[in-house]
Design a protein around this motif. Structure first.
Motif, mmCIF file in Angstrom:
data_model
loop_
_atom_site.group_PDB
_atom_site.id
_atom_site.type_symbol
_atom_site.label_atom_id
_atom_site.label_comp_id
_atom_site.label_asym_id
_atom_site.label_seq_id
_atom_site.Cartn_x
_atom_site.Cartn_y
_atom_site.Cartn_z
ATOM 1 N N CYS B 44 0.847 -1.197 0.000
ATOM 2 C CA CYS B 44 0.000 0.000 0.000
ATOM 3 C C CYS B 44 0.876 1.239 0.000
ATOM 4 N N THR B 45 0.304 2.353 -0.370
ATOM 5 C CA THR B 45 1.015 3.624 -0.212
ATOM 6 C C THR B 45 0.932 4.012 1.266
ATOM 7 N N PRO B 46 1.885 4.833 1.750
ATOM 8 C CA PRO B 46 1.886 5.204 3.168
ATOM 9 C C PRO B 46 0.562 5.827 3.608
ATOM 10 N N GLY B 47 -0.035 6.653 2.750
ATOM 11 C CA GLY B 47 -1.296 7.297 3.100
ATOM 12 C C GLY B 47 -2.389 6.270 3.330
ATOM 13 N N VAL B 48 -2.482 5.281 2.442
ATOM 14 C CA VAL B 48 -3.484 4.232 2.565
ATOM 15 C C VAL B 48 -3.206 3.377 3.793
ATOM 16 N N ALA B 49 -1.917 3.061 4.008
ATOM 17 C CA ALA B 49 -1.543 2.252 5.172
ATOM 18 C C ALA B 49 -1.988 2.948 6.461
ATOM 19 N N ALA B 50 -1.764 4.250 6.535
ATOM 20 C CA ALA B 50 -2.140 4.989 7.744
ATOM 21 C C ALA B 50 -3.648 4.966 7.945
ATOM 22 N N ALA B 51 -4.395 5.143 6.847
ATOM 23 C CA ALA B 51 -5.852 5.149 6.947
ATOM 24 C C ALA B 51 -6.376 3.787 7.402
ATOM 25 N N LEU B 52 -5.769 2.704 6.877
ATOM 26 C CA LEU B 52 -6.215 1.357 7.264
ATOM 27 C C LEU B 52 -5.881 1.078 8.731
ATOM 28 N N THR B 53 -4.682 1.498 9.139
ATOM 29 C CA THR B 53 -4.274 1.298 10.530
ATOM 30 C C THR B 53 -5.291 1.929 11.475
ATOM 31 N N LYS B 54 -5.732 3.127 11.121
ATOM 32 C CA LYS B 54 -6.689 3.831 11.956
ATOM 33 C C LYS B 54 -8.038 3.112 11.935
ATOM 34 N N GLN B 55 -8.433 2.711 10.747
ATOM 35 C CA GLN B 55 -9.743 2.080 10.580
ATOM 36 C C GLN B 55 -9.875 0.806 11.423
ATOM 37 N N TYR B 56 -8.805 0.000 11.469
ATOM 38 C CA TYR B 56 -8.880 -1.272 12.188
ATOM 39 C C TYR B 56 -8.179 -1.220 13.543
ATOM 40 N N HIS B 57 -7.851 -0.028 14.020
ATOM 41 C CA HIS B 57 -7.201 0.144 15.330
ATOM 42 C C HIS B 57 -5.944 -0.695 15.454
ATOM 43 N N LEU B 58 -5.177 -0.794 14.389
ATOM 44 C CA LEU B 58 -4.048 -1.722 14.404
ATOM 45 C C LEU B 58 -2.884 -1.243 15.268
ATOM 46 N N ASP B 59 -2.800 0.056 15.524
ATOM 47 C CA ASP B 59 -1.655 0.492 16.321
ATOM 48 C C ASP B 59 -1.993 0.662 17.794
ATOM 49 N N ASP B 60 -3.235 0.343 18.184
ATOM 50 C CA ASP B 60 -3.576 0.393 19.597
ATOM 51 C C ASP B 60 -2.876 -0.745 20.332
ATOM 52 N N PRO B 61 -2.539 -0.510 21.626
ATOM 53 C CA PRO B 61 -1.966 -1.621 22.397
ATOM 54 C C PRO B 61 -3.004 -2.727 22.586
ATOM 55 N N PHE B 62 -2.515 -3.908 22.977
ATOM 56 C CA PHE B 62 -3.371 -5.094 23.025
ATOM 57 C C PHE B 62 -4.656 -4.881 23.832
ATOM 58 N N PHE B 63 -4.511 -4.392 25.069
ATOM 59 C CA PHE B 63 -5.708 -4.309 25.910
ATOM 60 C C PHE B 63 -6.740 -3.321 25.367
ATOM 61 N N MET B 64 -6.227 -2.238 24.777
ATOM 62 C CA MET B 64 -7.144 -1.284 24.146
ATOM 63 C C MET B 64 -7.962 -1.989 23.058
ATOM 64 N N GLN B 65 -7.257 -2.735 22.207
ATOM 65 C CA GLN B 65 -7.945 -3.440 21.119
ATOM 66 C C GLN B 65 -8.970 -4.421 21.671
ATOM 67 N N TYR B 66 -8.521 -5.166 22.710
ATOM 68 C CA TYR B 66 -9.393 -6.198 23.263
ATOM 69 C C TYR B 66 -10.637 -5.572 23.890
ATOM 70 N N THR B 269 -4.852 -16.380 8.771
ATOM 71 C CA THR B 269 -3.694 -16.011 7.964
ATOM 72 C C THR B 269 -3.588 -14.497 7.818
ATOM 73 N N LEU B 270 -4.720 -13.808 7.898
ATOM 74 C CA LEU B 270 -4.669 -12.355 7.795
ATOM 75 C C LEU B 270 -4.329 -11.692 9.127
ATOM 76 N N GLY B 271 -4.524 -12.428 10.231
ATOM 77 C CA GLY B 271 -4.344 -11.815 11.537
ATOM 78 C C GLY B 271 -5.534 -10.937 11.891
ATOM 79 N N ASP B 272 -6.705 -11.331 11.430
ATOM 80 C CA ASP B 272 -7.935 -10.574 11.649
ATOM 81 C C ASP B 272 -8.533 -10.990 12.995
ATOM 82 N N ALA B 273 -8.009 -10.404 14.092
ATOM 83 C CA ALA B 273 -8.364 -10.865 15.442
ATOM 84 C C ALA B 273 -9.863 -10.845 15.740
#
Lengths: 544, 308
Positions: B44-66, B269-273
């Motif tokens: 992905c382009t960096p802009g798209v990567a950032a948008a996806l990260t936000k959309q799926y909360h991928l950069d939140d710490p574990f407990f936040m996500q859980y 395989t995707l890591g889609d928790a």
């Protein structure tokens, strides 16, 4: 005039009566039924069916049928106008595109220049997180809309002049811009899409030889029903009444359906059946090379593969691999040995480019090069050379082991396959620059241009540059190819760039992909496109 | 009895929370960035990567996500998976097919396993017993995907007795062949369990007493031998329902059943928790309920068992 009109009418009448006879003779084997629906295999699309967000094959194959853009590619990869009336540019930087008047999406909405401008803007904007965003990179203003966190969604380089004309200003000249426009990301979407993209992705509406059969035609994980679009006026008019894509989890299962005539067209014979498909199918298959290549990327950031010594060693690796033997023994000749970085179906491909001898098996020369490298910088034997592959798809282990063995035997160094359980795990390490050796790599063309094989993979900072190749001279040559005034001049420059890669070998070309398309006893006329995807619109159902 | 039921159902809560936490953590810990799976081969382009990260909360710490996931879950929202589909609608699409498949397998293994096992156990050492013992051993030893492909090829392709793959709707009739394949291994196990229990009980004192009382052979077999032999078998069948659903992934792949196994595999395989945890949670609940039913069955099979 009068006479010709009459003869035309007569002609139509004759054709109509012929086709009526054809319908009447439904029982016979030869008569093709133009309204019959064919079945084909695919996999569940990863994302909603939005052209600007689909870069994987499952969704891609469906999108190709229902979204056509300005141009399409014929079987050889030549562009031909579809929605475009003309695509012109004097300097290859500012393009004026005229579209055919009175064209309509399958929901009745008119296709205008604005439809294109809106769709491309949507695809490029970072806030929409579209997977194919990078395809709009050449357009002026892309940088602003694609920046991290940008809320802008209008590229300054796109302007609709009137209903059927728009202009595109590029950041720099691009001689192959017209070729790119056949990629599905450039297809127009109707205005309903931008109101609710999520709903649109479930029931997409476009312009193409086919359309979705009805609301909910996408039955997740089981099938996608397409029917012929009678209002399609381009060069790909369907000779059948529609396509039902059956979504398979397992390619071997699709093959079982094919041999029992439960499936009409199979995109690719699975690895497990490569040994016996010819005897199973008689003459109901075709083997055709397409625009895809497998390579072995050897990142230069590792001490053993750095600098001049690293280059010599990579050349030695390349010459230590007997591609002929592997394509024969492991792939049953369903791949062909690669001699460059593009593919045989691409315009400008030349199997005898300067430096292509680096891809020919030559044990003695390999050893010689290796010894030469030893004198410059000794090889650190504590680092075993690994070949990374992902085990969750594709059956890579067999050929990786074979390549590893050949290198081991011919150069006397330790080589082993390194299996990653998932694709993402391998990607993450490759992206972070943490690979401990070589990795399986490759490219499947998005559009038929030599540039597409080299730009996204070997230029500095490109997303797929796993080897971290950085060569300003190579990039200059590529760019001068893009800036060339004619396609021929461009191709010459691209060949030059290709040859530079063959000397440096940031990754080692292994083999070109081949499409092994197969079909059932119920259809005829199956042909495979330049990209390895069957040209479904040509398929005729002869039995049901 | 009612109190027992309530107690058991209440136990589901900690089991559920523990299972989701553990599974979420395991998926979170798998190597590789889910973003790379999302972006695919070409990145992905960096802009798209950032948008996806936000959309799926991928950069939140574990407990936040859980907690984000559990919080939404309590309001009935399972979230969306990496394909942008509502997890709840994916589950609603895929579970019925898997449940039908598992039920066919269960019925098949129960009916045939118990019947054959009973017969073999009563005629211990006879030709039927020996043949069945050897055959069941073969079935247990052969991996299920081999059984699946062989059955598919012969029954589906060669002889044309059934469709080699399942069509879209995955109706009951479509699922008979895959159901049998799925149930084969358990069928062999049920058979062997039944046989052992029956042959043991056949020589028990109370069976001799019953026969001495002058009861008919049929009644002795049904009420005194079979019923008493059913406790280990019922336990096994109860556990097996969960195992069949989780283990259906191979069978589903071979016969192209649009079930939950494939969804789970893809999500893993995707890591889609959120997707993985949702699937596993439903399975945990089914597993617990099946076990509860088995426990209640004990009392019916053996009146000496009481609940408190």
């Amino acid at each position: 005039m009068r006479l010709s009109r009459i003869s035309k009418t007569l002609g139509i009448a004759a054709v109509a009566s012929l086709s009526l006879t054809a319908c009447g003779g439904g029982g016979s084997d030869e008569a093709a039924d133009g309204s019959a629906v064919i079945t084909a295999d695919s996999v569940e699309p990863q994302n909603p069916l939005v052209p600007t967000n689909t870069t994987e094959t499952g969704g891609g194959v469906v999108i190709q049928q229902i979204f056509n853009g300005l141009v399409t590619y014929d079987s050889e990869g030549k562009t031909q106008n579809d929605l475009a009336e003309s695509i012109e540019s004097k300097d290859k930087q500012t393009w004026t595109i005229k579209i055919k008047p009175d064209m309509k999406f399958t929901n009745g909405e008119a296709i205008t220049a604005q439809s294109f401008v809106d769709s491309w803007n949507y695809g490029a904007a970072a806030k929409n997180a579209q997977g194919a965003a990078s395809f709009f990179e050449p357009i002026e203003g892309y940088e602003t809309v694609s920046a991290e966190g940008s809320t802008e969604d209008k590229m300054s380089g796109l302007k609709a002049v009137d209903d059927t004309t728009f202009t595109v200003k590029l950041v720099a000249p691009q001689s192959d811009f017209e070729q790119r426009l056949g990629y599905t990301a450039f297809a127009p979407m109707p205005s309903s899409a931008f109101k609710d993209m999520k709903a649109f992705g479930e029931n997409p509406v476009g312009y193409g030889p086919y359309k979705m059969a009805k609301e909910g035609a996408w039955q997740h994980n089981s099938a996608i029903d397409l029917v012929k679009n009678d209002d399609y006026k381009g060069p790909e008019e369907a000779k059948n009444g529609g396509i039902t894509f059956k979504l398979y989890q397992n390619p071997d299962t699709a093959y079982q359906d094919l041999i029992s005539n439960n499936l009409d067209v199979l995109q690719q014979v699975p690895t497990g059946a490569l040994g016996n498909y010819k005897s199973d199918l008689g003459d109901r298959y075709s083997d055709k090379p397409y625009a895809g290549i497998q390579t072995l990327a050897v990142p230069e950031y590792q001490d053993n593969w750095k600098g001049e010594a690293g280059k010599l060693r990579r050349q030695a690796l390349s010459m230590a691999i007997d591609r002929q033997e592997i394509t024969k023994v492991i792939f049953n000749e369903t791949r062909s040995p690669a001699t460059d970085f593009t593919a045989p179906t691409i315009e400008g491909y030349d199997e005898n480019l300067p430096n292509s001898e680096n891809t020919k098996f030559n044990k003695d020369k390999a050893k010689e090069l290796w010894d030469k490298a030893e004198k410059i910088q000794p090889y650190d034997k504590s680092q075993t050379l690994t070949i990374a592959f992902n085990a969750d798809a594709g059956g890579h282990k067999k050929w990786v082991d074979a390549v590893a063995n050949q290198i081991k035997n011919n150069l006397g160094i330790e080589v082993e396959g390194k299996s990653y359980s998932t694709f993402k795990e391998l990607r993450s390490e490759a992206k972070a620059g943490k690979l401990t050796g070589a990795t399986r790599s490759g490219w499947q063309a998005d559009y038929p241009s030599m540039y597409n094989f080299m730009g996204p993979t070997f230029t500095k900072g490109a997303a797929s540059n796993d080897s971290r190749y950085d060569n300003p001279k190579f990039e200059d040559t590529l760019n001068s190819g893009l800036e060339a005034k004619t396609t021929e001049d461009g191709v010459k420059k691209f060949q030059e760039a290709d040859s530079m890669l063959l000397e440096d070998l940031p990754s080692i070309p292994l083999w070109y992909n081949q499409a092994n398309t197969a079909w059932s006893e119920n259809v005829s006329g199956v042909d495979t496109g330049w990209d390895g995807v069957p040209e479904y619109y040509k398929v005729e159902k002869t039995k049901s | 009895m009612a109190w027992y039921l309530v107690k058991r159902l209440l136990q589901l809560i900690p089991v559920f929370l523990g299972a989701t936490l553990l599974v979420y953590f395991l998926v979170f810990m798998t190597p590789g960035d889910p973003l790379d799976a999302l972006c695919g081969d070409k990145g992905c382009t960096p802009g798209v990567a950032a948008a996806l990260t936000k959309q799926y909360h991928l950069d939140d710490p574990f407990f936040m996500q859980y907690f984000h996931y559990i919080g939404n879950l309590l309001t009935g929202d399972l979230g969306v998976n990496f394909s942008g589909r509502e997890v709840s609608s994916v589950l609603a699409d895929a579970f019925p097919a898997t449940i039908r498949l598992a039920i066919i397998a269960l019925i098949f293994e129960a009916i045939f396993g118990i019947t054959f096992g009973l017969y073999a156990g009563l005629k211990k050492g006879g030709w039927f017993d020996s043949t069945v013992l050897v055959l069941s051993l073969v079935v247990i030893a052969v991996p299920i995907f081999v059984l699946g492909f062989v059955m598919q090829y012969f029954v589906g392709v060669k002889w044309g007795l059934a469709k080699p793959t399942v069509s879209g709707a995955a109706d009951w009739s479509d699922l008979i062949l895959p159901g049998i394949v799925l149930g084969l291994v358990s069928f062999a196990q049920v058979l062997r369990l039944t046989r052992t229990a029956v042959s043991e009980n056949a020589s028990a004192d109370y069976v001799r007493t019953a026969t001495a009382k002058g009861l008919t052979r049929g009644r002795v077999v049904r009420v005194h031998i079979l019923r008493n032999s059913m406790i280990p078998v019922a336990t096994f069948l109860g556990m097996d329902l969960g195992a069949l659903m989780g283990g259906a992934i191979v069978t589903e792949g071979i016969f192209n059943v649009p079930g939950i196994g494939n969804q789970l595999y893809k999500a893993l395989t995707l890591g889609d928790a959120p997707m993985v945890v949702s699937v596993v949670s439903v399975m945990v609940i089914i597993f617990c309920v099946a076990n509860l039913v088995v426990d209640l069955l004990y009392a019916w099979l053996d009146p000496r068992i009481r609940y408190a």
